[in-house]
Design an enzyme around this catalytic site. Structure first.
Site, PDB file in Angstrom:
ATOM      1  N   ASP A   1       0.768  -1.180  -0.023  1.00 57.03           N
ATOM      2  CA  ASP A   1       0.001  -0.080   0.048  1.00 57.03           C
ATOM      3  C   ASP A   1       0.762   1.181   0.304  1.00 57.03           C
ATOM      4  O   ASP A   1       1.869   1.306   0.558  1.00 57.03           O
ATOM      5  CB  ASP A   1      -1.067  -0.009   1.310  1.00 57.03           C
ATOM      6  CG  ASP A   1      -2.064   0.942   1.230  1.00 57.03           C
ATOM      7  OD1 ASP A   1      -3.212   0.639   1.058  1.00 57.03           O
ATOM      8  OD2 ASP A   1      -1.562   2.141   1.088  1.00 57.03           O
ATOM      9  N   ILE A   2       0.416   2.058  -0.690  1.00 53.66           N
ATOM     10  CA  ILE A   2       1.414   3.350  -1.084  1.00 53.66           C
ATOM     11  C   ILE A   2       1.278   4.460   0.295  1.00 53.66           C
ATOM     12  O   ILE A   2       2.274   5.318   0.540  1.00 53.66           O
ATOM     13  CB  ILE A   2       0.841   4.251  -2.263  1.00 53.66           C
ATOM     14  CG1 ILE A   2       2.038   5.046  -2.908  1.00 53.66           C
ATOM     15  CG2 ILE A   2      -0.457   5.060  -1.967  1.00 53.66           C
ATOM     16  CD1 ILE A   2       1.785   5.663  -4.239  1.00 53.66           C
TER      17      ILE A   2
ATOM     18  N   ASN B   1     -12.783  -3.122   2.599  1.00 53.63           N
ATOM     19  CA  ASN B   1     -13.766  -2.214   2.751  1.00 53.63           C
ATOM     20  C   ASN B   1     -14.813  -1.901   2.002  1.00 53.63           C
ATOM     21  O   ASN B   1     -14.630  -2.406   0.786  1.00 53.63           O
ATOM     22  CB  ASN B   1     -13.076  -0.819   2.998  1.00 53.63           C
ATOM     23  CG  ASN B   1     -12.037  -0.703   3.874  1.00 53.63           C
ATOM     24  OD1 ASN B   1     -12.268  -1.317   5.159  1.00 53.63           O
ATOM     25  ND2 ASN B   1     -11.194   0.021   3.832  1.00 53.63           N
TER      26      ASN B   1
ATOM     27  N   GLU C   1     -12.116   3.744  -0.904  1.00 49.27           N
ATOM     28  CA  GLU C   1     -11.572   4.788  -1.878  1.00 49.27           C
ATOM     29  C   GLU C   1     -11.330   4.230  -3.220  1.00 49.27           C
ATOM     30  O   GLU C   1     -11.777   5.033  -4.306  1.00 49.27           O
ATOM     31  CB  GLU C   1     -10.282   5.218  -1.297  1.00 49.27           C
ATOM     32  CG  GLU C   1     -10.492   6.178  -0.156  1.00 49.27           C
ATOM     33  CD  GLU C   1      -9.133   6.619   0.540  1.00 49.27           C
ATOM     34  OE1 GLU C   1      -8.191   6.249  -0.115  1.00 49.27           O
ATOM     35  OE2 GLU C   1      -9.536   7.293   1.739  1.00 49.27           O
ATOM     36  N   VAL C   2     -10.992   2.890  -3.419  1.00 50.51           N
ATOM     37  CA  VAL C   2     -10.742   2.536  -4.831  1.00 50.51           C
ATOM     38  C   VAL C   2     -11.811   1.480  -5.176  1.00 50.51           C
ATOM     39  O   VAL C   2     -11.783   0.561  -4.190  1.00 50.51           O
ATOM     40  CB  VAL C   2      -9.514   1.945  -5.008  1.00 50.51           C
ATOM     41  CG1 VAL C   2      -9.019   1.432  -6.187  1.00 50.51           C
ATOM     42  CG2 VAL C   2      -8.198   3.006  -4.682  1.00 50.51           C
TER      43      VAL C   2
ATOM     44  N   HIS D   1     -10.289  -5.355  -2.689  1.00 50.92           N
ATOM     45  CA  HIS D   1      -8.929  -5.529  -2.504  1.00 50.92           C
ATOM     46  C   HIS D   1      -9.071  -5.678  -0.919  1.00 50.92           C
ATOM     47  O   HIS D   1      -9.748  -5.157  -0.219  1.00 50.92           O
ATOM     48  CB  HIS D   1      -8.027  -4.238  -2.522  1.00 50.92           C
ATOM     49  CG  HIS D   1      -8.675  -3.054  -2.385  1.00 50.92           C
ATOM     50  ND1 HIS D   1      -9.779  -2.438  -2.807  1.00 50.92           N
ATOM     51  CD2 HIS D   1      -8.361  -2.268  -1.195  1.00 50.92           C
ATOM     52  CE1 HIS D   1      -9.929  -1.157  -2.311  1.00 50.92           C
ATOM     53  NE2 HIS D   1      -9.152  -1.149  -1.121  1.00 50.92           N
TER      54      HIS D   1
ATOM     55  N   HIS E   1      -7.105  -5.736   2.462  1.00 52.92           N
ATOM     56  CA  HIS E   1      -5.995  -4.986   3.170  1.00 52.92           C
ATOM     57  C   HIS E   1      -5.248  -6.072   4.150  1.00 52.92           C
ATOM     58  O   HIS E   1      -6.002  -6.806   5.053  1.00 52.92           O
ATOM     59  CB  HIS E   1      -6.194  -3.860   4.313  1.00 52.92           C
ATOM     60  CG  HIS E   1      -6.840  -2.777   3.322  1.00 52.92           C
ATOM     61  ND1 HIS E   1      -6.085  -1.471   2.983  1.00 52.92           N
ATOM     62  CD2 HIS E   1      -8.196  -2.617   2.872  1.00 52.92           C
ATOM     63  CE1 HIS E   1      -6.887  -0.509   2.327  1.00 52.92           C
ATOM     64  NE2 HIS E   1      -8.127  -1.157   2.095  1.00 52.92           N
TER      65      HIS E   1
HETATM   66  P1  AMP Z   1      -9.768   1.402   0.497  1.00 50.01           P
HETATM   67  O1  AMP Z   1      -9.714   2.607   1.151  1.00 50.01           O
HETATM   68  O2  AMP Z   1     -10.148   0.156   1.140  1.00 50.01           O
HETATM   69  O3  AMP Z   1     -10.511   1.537  -1.133  1.00 50.01           O
HETATM   70  O4  AMP Z   1      -8.150   1.104   0.193  1.00 50.01           O
HETATM   71  C1  AMP Z   1      -7.477   1.834  -1.130  1.00 50.01           C
HETATM   72  C2  AMP Z   1      -6.224   1.662  -0.644  1.00 50.01           C
HETATM   73  O5  AMP Z   1      -5.447   1.867  -1.926  1.00 50.01           O
HETATM   74  C3  AMP Z   1      -5.447   2.716   0.440  1.00 50.01           C
HETATM   75  O6  AMP Z   1      -5.026   2.241   1.385  1.00 50.01           O
HETATM   76  C4  AMP Z   1      -4.629   3.769  -0.639  1.00 50.01           C
HETATM   77  O7  AMP Z   1      -3.287   3.983   0.201  1.00 50.01           O
HETATM   78  C5  AMP Z   1      -4.085   2.490  -1.518  1.00 50.01           C
HETATM   79  N1  AMP Z   1      -3.484   2.988  -2.790  1.00 50.01           N
HETATM   80  C6  AMP Z   1      -4.251   3.896  -3.556  1.00 50.01           C
HETATM   81  N2  AMP Z   1      -3.259   4.110  -4.692  1.00 50.01           N
HETATM   82  C7  AMP Z   1      -2.233   3.293  -4.764  1.00 50.01           C
HETATM   83  C8  AMP Z   1      -1.204   2.879  -5.249  1.00 50.01           C
HETATM   84  N3  AMP Z   1      -0.987   3.391  -6.543  1.00 50.01           N
HETATM   85  N4  AMP Z   1      -0.497   2.001  -5.096  1.00 50.01           N
HETATM   86  C9  AMP Z   1      -0.603   1.506  -3.843  1.00 50.01           C
HETATM   87  N5  AMP Z   1      -1.641   1.554  -3.017  1.00 50.01           N
HETATM   88  C10 AMP Z   1      -2.475   2.742  -3.516  1.00 50.01           C
END
Ligand code: AMP
Length: 116
Positions: A30-31, A87, A95-96, A100, A102
């Site tokens: 995770d970034i 989530n 957010e994405v 996924h 975690h």
């Molecule tokens: P969520 O809030 O559950 O959708 O988690 C999305 C996660 O993706 C967050 O923890 C972000 O830090 C992570 N994230 C977003 N863009 C990237 C990226 N380019 N590389 C790695 N992790 C990312």
């Protein structure tokens, strides 16, 4: 569903710190890590949210958890423990919009996770 940044990572169009890959899924760091170890395990098939998981995805979703356990074992964190969470939508903190897991580890994790 519309394409997300995770599709670009799967297609190697943008870089990611990939720690595991097979035919069905990909795991990368995770970034914005929330624990000493914070990985994301994603299916290569784009599925927007838990609500969009179909009957045909049963094995695929199970594979994500089996992969989490395999990675945890390989990293030597299986016995101490870890958290594998997904989530869903706004109140879940998603957010994405590409499902996924975690995988969080490396310290005692707080519970319940009610921080806003
Ligand atoms: P969520 O809030 O559950 O959708 O988690 C999305 C996660 O993706 C967050 O923890 C972000 O830090 C992570 N994230 C977003 N863009 C990237 C990226 N380019 N590389 C790695 N992790 C990312």
């Amino acid at each position: 569903m519309s394409e997300t940044i995770f599709t670009k990572i799967i297609n190697k169009e943008i870089p990611a710190d990939i720690v595991y890959e097979d035919d069905l899924c990909l795991a990368f760091k995770d970034i914005n890590p929330q624990a000493p170890i914070h990985l994301l395990i994603i299916p290569k098939k784009p599925i927007a949210t838990i609500n969009d998981i179909a009957e045909e995805d049963r094995e695929l979703v199970g594979h994500l958890f089996l992969t989490a356990a395999k990675i945890a074992k390989d990293l030597g964190i299986a016995e101490d423990g870890y958290r594998a969470v997904m989530n869903c939508n706004k109140n879940g903190g998603q957010e994405v919009y590409h499902i996924h897991l975690h995988l969080l580890a490396g310290q005692r994790l707080g519970w319940p996770p009610f921080a806003s």
